[in-house]
Structure formats: structure tokens, C-alpha cells
Design an enzyme around this catalytic site. Structure first.
Site, PDB file in Angstrom:
ATOM      1  N   ASP A  45       0.839  -1.192   0.000  1.00  0.00           N
ATOM      2  CA  ASP A  45       0.000   0.000   0.000  1.00  0.00           C
ATOM      3  C   ASP A  45       0.876   1.245   0.000  1.00  0.00           C
ATOM      4  OD1 ASP A  45      -2.975   1.122   0.868  1.00  0.00           O
ATOM      5  OD2 ASP A  45      -1.336   2.288   1.761  1.00  0.00           O
ATOM      6  N   TYR A  50       3.267   9.807  -0.592  1.00  0.00           N
ATOM      7  CA  TYR A  50       4.369   9.224   0.172  1.00  0.00           C
ATOM      8  C   TYR A  50       5.719   9.469  -0.492  1.00  0.00           C
ATOM      9  CZ  TYR A  50       0.643   6.503   2.472  1.00  0.00           C
ATOM     10  OH  TYR A  50      -0.487   6.111   3.142  1.00  0.00           O
ATOM     11  N   LYS A  75      -2.712   5.880  -4.136  1.00  0.00           N
ATOM     12  CA  LYS A  75      -3.775   6.822  -3.788  1.00  0.00           C
ATOM     13  C   LYS A  75      -3.563   8.172  -4.466  1.00  0.00           C
ATOM     14  CE  LYS A  75      -3.550   4.817   0.855  1.00  0.00           C
ATOM     15  NZ  LYS A  75      -2.120   4.472   0.835  1.00  0.00           N
ATOM     16  N   HIS A 108      -7.406   9.695  -1.573  1.00  0.00           N
ATOM     17  CA  HIS A 108      -6.703   9.643  -0.297  1.00  0.00           C
ATOM     18  C   HIS A 108      -7.466  10.365   0.822  1.00  0.00           C
ATOM     19  CE1 HIS A 108      -2.299   9.281   1.302  1.00  0.00           C
ATOM     20  NE2 HIS A 108      -3.166   8.993   2.233  1.00  0.00           N
TER      21      HIS A 108
END
Length: 274
Positions: A45, A50, A75, A108
Site C-alpha cells: 500500500d 508518500y 492513492k 486519499h
């Protein structure tokens, strides 16, 4: 590690335990995702926000595993809401991952001030129709926000990935998910470590000869959640994967239920974040 899978409302299946990569960098992700894959994880994930999609992609490419044996989630970030922006952002994520499709693509955060979630969701519906996002869902949506998406598009998200741990159990939202056929996926399933030092968790861990983290993850699995623990420590990555050889009993579950707190949220509030 043979682990159960949870069936989504579109008929596809997601491994019940995944590896979360929040806070890993493009530089550290390849080695740590590699450890996770060696430990038996088959669900990874990540997210555009990120900053490690390329590193995750390198780990997948180096793993030697067949693409159909992996479940990859990423996401859409808050700066890419809207129909056209979401499509562009998805293309960029695929490029960084080095993949032709993802197994699950999530919005997200709802970012209610933008009021663009319906158009954003329609873009994800198109990606699903094209087969480039095999399943689609959301993250951090409230019941009211989910109801609006469903009412205005006729399409129910497969997953809502939410903050969920013993100190913040979100029972009302989980009940809404159950009513509408949405799978509950827990981020920060260990409460960012906060749940692990609680005496109740420690006592249950001692009873079963397991670690506190294994007890909390087993709690999630017993309740039917998908959980995506994150760790940057190889030994803990392996320990977190070893949760399929025991179950909690009714007394254990009752004691953990008593840890829920209305002010237990540790992450942002979906009603205001973004």
C-alpha cells in the site's frame, strides 16, 4: 505465509494483511518492501503523497514475483481532485510504479472544502472501466461523504481505508460499511505504536505467547478488517506477518473493545483536513 483474502463488492479479492510504506523513502522502500515480500506479504500500500512509488515499483520489479500474485494499492493526493486532474495524477502514479495497472486506487482524503469528490470519483470509475484500476475506493471518508458518492454516482467504493486501532475503533462507520458492502481497511492499525504498551494488550499477548503487535493485528483480522501495518524494521516486518496461527477469544475481544475512546484519533480529521 498463506493468508485469507477479503472479497470486495466488485468480486475481486484483497489480501487481508498488507504492508504499508508511509514514511519510507524512494531510497529505503526497495529493500524494506523486498523484506516484506520475502516474509510473505503480497499486498503493498503506497500513495502519491508518500513520495516512494518509484521505490515500490523497483522492489516489485526485483522481486521475481508474477504480477498476478501481487496486490498493489496507491492513492490520489489532495492537489489532484477533479476529473481531468485525477486522470493525469493516476497516469503519473502508474509511471512511477512502472506498472500497467494497479489493483486498487483510492481517493486519499475527501477534502470537503474543494467539493470535488463526485467528479474525482467519476474519474476513478472511468479508470476501473478501462481496467487500469482493477478496483477503486476511498480513504478517510465519513459515512455522509460515502453516502453522497453513492447517491450521486450509483457506484459504491470497494474500500474505505480509515484510521482504526484499539484506541479509535470507529464502530458507527464500520457499521455503515457493513450495510453498504464496503470493506474496512485500517491504516495505523497499531495506533502508531500507541496501542502496544497498554496493559490490556500486554496481558492478552502474554496469555497467547504473542507480541502486542501480533495481538492487535489479530484483533483486526478477527473483525474482518484489512490491515496494513507499517514498519521500517525487518524483524518487526516479519513478526507482523506471523499472525495466522492463533485467534483471540470472546474475552480478549471484550477487553479490547473497552479501549475505544471518542478522542482517540491520532491523525487528521477528514471533515477539515486538506
Amino acid at each position: 505465509m498463506t493468508q485469507p483474502r477479503v472479497t470486495l463488492n466488485d468480486g475481486r479479492c484483497i489480501p487481508q494483511l498488507g504492508f504499508g510504506v508511509w514514511k519510507l523513502t524512494d531510497e529505503t522502500a526497495p529493500a524494506l518492501v523486498g523484506v516484506a515480500l520475502e516474509a510473505g506479504y503480497r499486498s503493498i500500500d503506497t500513495a502519491a503523497a508518500y513520495g516512494n512509488e518509484a521505490g515500490v515499483g523497483r522492489a516489485i520489479a526485483a522481486s521475481g514475483l508474477a504480477r498476478e500474485d501481487l496486490f498493489v494499492t496507491t492513492k490520489l493526493w489532495n492537489d489532484s481532485h477533479g476529473y481531468d486532474a485525477a486522470l493525469r495524477a493516476f497516469d503519473a502514479s502508474l509511471g512511477r510504479l512502472g506498472l500497467d495497472e494497479v489493483d486498487l486506487y483510492l481517493v486519499h482524503w475527501p477534502v470537503p472544502r474543494q467539493d470535488a469528490t463526485v467528479e474525482t470519483w467519476k474519474a476513478l470509475m472511468r479508470l476501473r472501466e478501462e481496467g487500469r484500476a482493477r478496483s477503486i475506493g476511498v480513504s478517510n471518508f465519513t459515512a455522509a461523504q460515502l453516502a453522497r458518492l453513492i447517491d450521486e454516482t450509483g457506484s459504491t467504493p470497494s474500500v474505505n481505508q480509515i484510521e482504526l486501532h484499539p484506541g479509535f475503533q470507529q464502530s458507527a462507520l464500520r457499521a455503515f460499511h457493513a450495510e453498504t458492502g464496503i470493506v474496512t481497511e485500517a491504516w495505523s492499525p497499531l495506533g502508531q505504536g500507541g496501542a502496544l504498551g497498554h496493559p490490556v494488550i500486554a496481558a492478552i499477548a502474554a496469555k497467547h505467547g504473542r507480541s502486542p503487535a501480533q495481538v492487535v493485528l489479530r484483533w483486526h483480522l478477527d473483525l474482518g478488517h484489512v490491515a496494513i501495518p507499517k514498519s521500517a524494521t525487518p524483524d518487526r516486518i516479519r513478526e507482523n506477518a506471523d499472525v495466522f496461527g492463533f485467534h483471540l477469544d470472546a474475552d480478549d475481544h471484550a477487553r479490547i473493545a473497552g479501549l475505544d475512546a471518542p478522542d482517540g484519533r491520532i491523525g487528521p480529521d477528514p471533515e477539515t483536513f486538506g
